[in-house]
Every structure is written in structure tokens, then in C-alpha cells.
Write an enzyme that holds these catalytic residues in place. Structure first.
Site, PDB file in Angstrom:
ATOM      1  N   ARG A 223      -1.065  -1.987   4.099  1.00 15.48           N
ATOM      2  CA  ARG A 223      -2.063  -2.748   3.357  1.00 15.48           C
ATOM      3  C   ARG A 223      -2.449  -3.989   4.168  1.00 15.48           C
ATOM      4  O   ARG A 223      -1.608  -4.590   4.840  1.00 15.48           O
ATOM      5  CB  ARG A 223      -1.494  -3.209   2.008  1.00 15.48           C
ATOM      6  CG  ARG A 223      -1.361  -2.098   0.978  1.00 15.48           C
ATOM      7  CD  ARG A 223      -2.721  -1.609   0.470  1.00 15.48           C
ATOM      8  NE  ARG A 223      -2.598  -0.597  -0.566  1.00 15.48           N
ATOM      9  CZ  ARG A 223      -2.657   0.726  -0.354  1.00 15.48           C
ATOM     10  NH1 ARG A 223      -2.848   1.203   0.866  1.00 15.48           N
ATOM     11  NH2 ARG A 223      -2.547   1.571  -1.362  1.00 15.48           N
ATOM     12  N   HIS A 271      -9.537   2.243   6.624  1.00 14.65           N
ATOM     13  CA  HIS A 271      -8.625   2.711   5.570  1.00 14.65           C
ATOM     14  C   HIS A 271      -8.759   4.223   5.357  1.00 14.65           C
ATOM     15  O   HIS A 271      -9.090   4.693   4.260  1.00 14.65           O
ATOM     16  CB  HIS A 271      -8.863   1.951   4.258  1.00 14.65           C
ATOM     17  CG  HIS A 271      -7.684   2.014   3.333  1.00 14.65           C
ATOM     18  ND1 HIS A 271      -7.302   0.989   2.515  1.00 14.65           N
ATOM     19  CD2 HIS A 271      -6.794   3.020   3.089  1.00 14.65           C
ATOM     20  CE1 HIS A 271      -6.236   1.348   1.822  1.00 14.65           C
ATOM     21  NE2 HIS A 271      -5.904   2.581   2.146  1.00 14.65           N
TER      22      HIS A 271
HETATM   23  P1  NAP Z   1       7.679   4.435  -0.655  1.00 17.23           P
HETATM   24  O1  NAP Z   1       8.070   5.871  -0.603  1.00 17.23           O
HETATM   25  O2  NAP Z   1       7.773   3.694  -1.935  1.00 17.23           O
HETATM   26  O3  NAP Z   1       8.577   3.690   0.455  1.00 17.23           O
HETATM   27  C1  NAP Z   1       8.587   2.316   0.593  1.00 17.23           C
HETATM   28  C2  NAP Z   1       9.579   1.925   1.673  1.00 17.23           C
HETATM   29  O4  NAP Z   1       9.460   0.521   1.925  1.00 17.23           O
HETATM   30  C3  NAP Z   1      11.033   2.174   1.231  1.00 17.23           C
HETATM   31  O5  NAP Z   1      11.803   2.642   2.320  1.00 17.23           O
HETATM   32  C4  NAP Z   1      11.504   0.774   0.836  1.00 17.23           C
HETATM   33  O6  NAP Z   1      12.902   0.552   1.004  1.00 17.23           O
HETATM   34  C5  NAP Z   1      10.739  -0.083   1.810  1.00 17.23           C
HETATM   35  N1  NAP Z   1      10.611  -1.445   1.299  1.00 17.23           N
HETATM   36  C6  NAP Z   1      10.009  -1.869   0.161  1.00 17.23           C
HETATM   37  N2  NAP Z   1      10.123  -3.210   0.029  1.00 17.23           N
HETATM   38  C7  NAP Z   1      10.848  -3.624   1.097  1.00 17.23           C
HETATM   39  C8  NAP Z   1      11.315  -4.880   1.512  1.00 17.23           C
HETATM   40  N3  NAP Z   1      11.097  -6.005   0.794  1.00 17.23           N
HETATM   41  N4  NAP Z   1      12.019  -4.964   2.651  1.00 17.23           N
HETATM   42  C9  NAP Z   1      12.288  -3.851   3.372  1.00 17.23           C
HETATM   43  N5  NAP Z   1      11.869  -2.605   3.034  1.00 17.23           N
HETATM   44  C10 NAP Z   1      11.156  -2.499   1.902  1.00 17.23           C
HETATM   45  O7  NAP Z   1       6.202   4.237  -0.128  1.00 17.23           O
HETATM   46  P2  NAP Z   1       5.301   5.279   0.679  1.00 17.23           P
HETATM   47  O8  NAP Z   1       4.821   6.340  -0.216  1.00 17.23           O
HETATM   48  O9  NAP Z   1       6.025   5.640   1.927  1.00 17.23           O
HETATM   49  O10 NAP Z   1       4.020   4.376   1.014  1.00 17.23           O
HETATM   50  C11 NAP Z   1       4.097   3.149   1.664  1.00 17.23           C
HETATM   51  C12 NAP Z   1       2.773   2.436   1.596  1.00 17.23           C
HETATM   52  O11 NAP Z   1       1.821   3.028   2.494  1.00 17.23           O
HETATM   53  C13 NAP Z   1       2.053   2.504   0.258  1.00 17.23           C
HETATM   54  O12 NAP Z   1       2.591   1.603  -0.685  1.00 17.23           O
HETATM   55  C14 NAP Z   1       0.638   2.140   0.640  1.00 17.23           C
HETATM   56  O13 NAP Z   1       0.457   0.747   0.580  1.00 17.23           O
HETATM   57  C15 NAP Z   1       0.533   2.584   2.095  1.00 17.23           C
HETATM   58  N6  NAP Z   1      -0.417   3.694   2.253  1.00 17.23           N
HETATM   59  C16 NAP Z   1      -1.496   3.522   3.062  1.00 17.23           C
HETATM   60  C17 NAP Z   1      -2.401   4.546   3.241  1.00 17.23           C
HETATM   61  C18 NAP Z   1      -3.572   4.412   4.158  1.00 17.23           C
HETATM   62  O14 NAP Z   1      -4.460   5.274   4.142  1.00 17.23           O
HETATM   63  N7  NAP Z   1      -3.639   3.380   4.980  1.00 17.23           N
HETATM   64  C19 NAP Z   1      -2.203   5.778   2.590  1.00 17.23           C
HETATM   65  C20 NAP Z   1      -1.088   5.927   1.774  1.00 17.23           C
HETATM   66  C21 NAP Z   1      -0.196   4.876   1.602  1.00 17.23           C
HETATM   67  P3  NAP Z   1      14.011   1.421   0.195  1.00 17.23           P
HETATM   68  O15 NAP Z   1      13.940   2.804   0.797  1.00 17.23           O
HETATM   69  O16 NAP Z   1      15.264   0.743   0.483  1.00 17.23           O
HETATM   70  O17 NAP Z   1      13.575   1.392  -1.240  1.00 17.23           O
HETATM   71  C1  GLV Z   2      -4.013   4.857   0.070  1.00 14.02           C
HETATM   72  O1  GLV Z   2      -4.125   3.815   0.627  1.00 14.02           O
HETATM   73  C2  GLV Z   2      -2.948   5.188  -0.824  1.00 14.02           C
HETATM   74  O2  GLV Z   2      -2.232   4.276  -1.277  1.00 14.02           O
HETATM   75  O3  GLV Z   2      -2.780   6.391  -1.125  1.00 14.02           O
END
Ligand code: NAP
Ligand code: GLV
Length: 308
Positions: A223, A271
Site C-alpha cells: 500500500r 496498482h
Molecule cells: P496476510 O496474509 O494478512 O499477511 C500479512 C503478513 O504481514 C503476515 O505475515 C503478518 O505477520 C505480517 N505483518 C502484519 N503486521 C506486521 C507488523 N506490524 N510487523 C511485522 N509483520 C507484520 O496478507 P496478504 O494477503 O499476504 O496481503 C498483504 C497485503 O498486500 C494486503 O494487505 C494488501 O495491502 C497488499 N496487496 C496489494 C495488492 C496490489 O495489487 N498491489 C494486491 C493484493 C494485496 P504474521 O504472519 O506474524 O501475522
Molecule cells: C488489492 O490491492 C487487494 O488488496 O486485493
């Protein structure tokens, strides 16, 4: 049993068909179709207006259309409403492609070659073997883990950082504030895949990025709110960082004249790292509704106080 959908109409048409064929007992409702607010148990949305939720007295679950949930006003949501992020193969597949592309672009000096081409300069850069390139991923959730698994076959020296301790084959895992220094000191390419929460907003700042080795590159596919714009620009100017690839910015879209548009060391994408795939997402949503109906744990249930 009613699901209210308020998002992209094109995806809505596909979801309506899939719900009709595979979950006929769930009424798929999409405005302007009229509905009784008291009949809505589930809401699938990206950024629903606050007054919409306030007017759904029997809402039980708010499903995000995407992986992130930072777009929701959590404080304005009734405490009994569950929030669920999207976990589906389309989002993961897109992010795996993007991170692989971005890491390879940084590893193979694409930004330097783009500059050289513009200057009509033929100047090869010595190849660094992948095993000598250290790639670190912040966030070891569904996306961070999938990205690391895809990078493994190239032979990069991989590490990851998360809130709680993890173990991943072929990846040196660090956790929490105590693990951050050791993690950062070993990242030539840093990839951010953290959720945006009160704890992680502005985390890509001078203090953190300054702890990377000189010449490191940054990839932010999470983000825009994670990154402090002026700190990135200063660290690029000082040549502490060599390059950045940014899929997300704050705000989006970037306003005209923003320094990121024309910075020679920044590669921007709008994005698009990954996108929810309509068919697989509909099926993931139906599976989660079934879990909820059966009293089982839903995939991607957000811990409200933690923000992800
Ligand atoms: P997720 O499965 O919820 O994983 C989040 C990870 O971040 C977990 O490993 C968590 O640690 C870690 N984390 C959270 N807070 C933290 C902190 N304060 N310090 C250290 N580590 C921390 O999320 P995801 O599905 O992988 O997605 C991640 C993000 O990608 C989304 O929230 C979104 O913002 C972004 N995204 C972007 C796009 C794009 O097109 N650019 C698309 C999809 C998603 P733990 O494992 O210990 O809980
Ligand atoms: C895109 O940014 C998503 O959060 O799926």
C-alpha cells in the site's frame, strides 16, 4: 439468506451467474435492485459507504473484494460484524508474477539500462549471480510466502520478516521489532507485502530504509501508505538506495507533477500487481459463506484489533 454486493458491475454479473449455478439458496443482490435492508446477512464490498452498513441491522459478515481491508473504516463498523479478507488463487497468482518480475528487474539492473538507453549509452553492468543477491520480503502471509516460494528456484538468498515467528524452507525468517535489524542488513532487494495497519503505516521511512545496505532497491506492492515519499526521494538522491519499483502510491492516482512520475530511478505501475479474479473469488466467497453457515472458521477472518 441474502448477500449484498456493491462493487464493479462487470464482476457482479459473473458472480451473479456463479451464485445462481452453485449457491442457489443465497440471494445475490446488487443495487439498484431493491432489497429489504433487514434481510442482508452478508455484504461483499470494496469501499462501502458508511451509512450503508449502519442501515443493515442484521449484517453478520463484511467480505472484502480484495486481499486488503485497510479501505474499511473499522472503527465505524459494529463490533459484532466479522471482517474477512479475500483469499483466492487469482490474487496470489498475480502477486507472484509481479514480485518475480520486479525482483528480476532490480536484480538485472533494468532501471539503469532504461536510463542508459535514453542517453544512447551502451554500458554493460557486471552480472551478479542470484545466489549473491539477498532478497527480503516484509510480510509472510498468503502473498509473501507465495512470492518467496516463486523466487526460490532462481537461487536468491531469501529472507522474510513478520510479526510472529515463521519457518519456511529455504528462507531465513525474522520476526518482530527485535528481528528487524538482522533482516534489513541482509536485503539487497526489499519487497513490502505487509498489510496497512496503524502499526505499519509509514514503516518504509528513512529510519528503516536507512538500515538497508548501501545500493539496495525497494519494491512496494502493498500500500502507498507504507512509504514516506520524501524519505524515499532523499535516500535515492543520496544514492543510499539505487532504485524503487512502486505499484502503490499515496494518493492513487498520483497527482500531475508528483516527483515519482518522472524520477529516473523509480519504476511505477498503477496498482495492478494483482487483481481479484472474478470466477475463483466467487467460489472462495461461497466456500466462506458455507463455513460461516456451518459455524466453522472462515478463511481470511480479520482480527479487528490488529487490523489484518
Ligand atoms: P496476510 O496474509 O494478512 O499477511 C500479512 C503478513 O504481514 C503476515 O505475515 C503478518 O505477520 C505480517 N505483518 C502484519 N503486521 C506486521 C507488523 N506490524 N510487523 C511485522 N509483520 C507484520 O496478507 P496478504 O494477503 O499476504 O496481503 C498483504 C497485503 O498486500 C494486503 O494487505 C494488501 O495491502 C497488499 N496487496 C496489494 C495488492 C496490489 O495489487 N498491489 C494486491 C493484493 C494485496 P504474521 O504472519 O506474524 O501475522
Ligand atoms: C488489492 O490491492 C487487494 O488488496 O486485493
Amino acid at each position: 439468506m441474502n448477500l449484498l454486493y456493491t462493487s464493479d458491475p462487470e464482476r457482479g454479473r459473473i458472480w451473479r451467474d456463479i451464485f445462481g449455478q452453485e449457491a442457489g439458496d443465497i440471494d445475490f443482490i446488487e443495487p439498484p435492485q431493491p432489497y429489504d435492508p433487514a434481510s442482508i446477512r452478508y455484504l461483499a464490498a470494496w469501499n462501502p459507504p458508511r451509512d450503508l452498513i449502519a442501515n443493515l441491522p442484521n449484517l453478520e459478515v463484511l467480505f472484502s473484494i480484495g486481499a486488503g481491508v485497510d479501505q474499511f473504516d473499522m472503527d465505524g463498523l459494529p463490533s459484532h460484524v466479522d471482517v474477512v479478507r479475500m483469499i483466492e488463487p487469482g490474487i496470489v497468482g498475480g502477486m507472484v508474477e509481479y514480485v518475480t518480475m520486479a525482483v528480476l528487474a532490480m536484480h538485472r539492473d533494468l532501471i539503469a539500462y532504461r536510463e542508459a538507453q535514453r542517453a544512447e549509452r551502451w554500458s554493460p553492468i557486471k552480472l551478479v549471480p542470484a545466489r549473491q543477491r539477498r532478497v527480503g520480503v516484509m510480510g509472510l502471509g498468503q502473498l509473501g510466502q507465495a512470492a518467496l516460494a516463486a523466487l526460490r528456484p532462481f537461487g536468491f538468498a531469501l529472507s522474510g520478516w513478520s510479526r510472529s515467528p515463521h519457518e519456511m524452507e529455504g528462507v531465513t525468517c525474522h520476526a518482530g521489532p527485535d528481528g528487524l535489524d538482522a533482516f534489513l542488513a541482509n536485503c539487497d532487494i526489499l519487497v513490502c507485502l505487509l498489510p496497512l495497519t496503524p502499526e505499519t503505516r509509514g514503516i518504509l521511512n528513512r529510519d528503516l530504509l536507512g538500515r538497508l545496505p548501501r545500493g539496495a532497491a525497494l519494491i512496494n506492492a502493498a500500500r502507498g501508505g507504507h512509504l514516506v515519499t520524501r524519505d524515499l526521494l532523499a535516500l535515492l538522491d543520496e544514492e543510499h538506495l539505487s532504485a524503487a519499483m512502486l505499484d502503490v502510491t499515496d494518493p492513487e492516482p498520483l497527482p500531475a507533477g508528483h516527483p515519482f512520475w518522472t524520477h529516473p530511478r523509480i519504476l511505477l505501475t498503477p496498482h495492478v500487481a494483482s487483481m481479484t479474479r472474478a470466477d475463483s473469488a466467487a467460489r472462495a466467497l461461497i466456500a466462506n459463506i458455507r463455513r460461516h453457515q456451518a459455524g466453522a472458521a472462515m478463511d481470511g477472518l480479520v482480527v479487528r484489533g490488529r487490523g489484518y
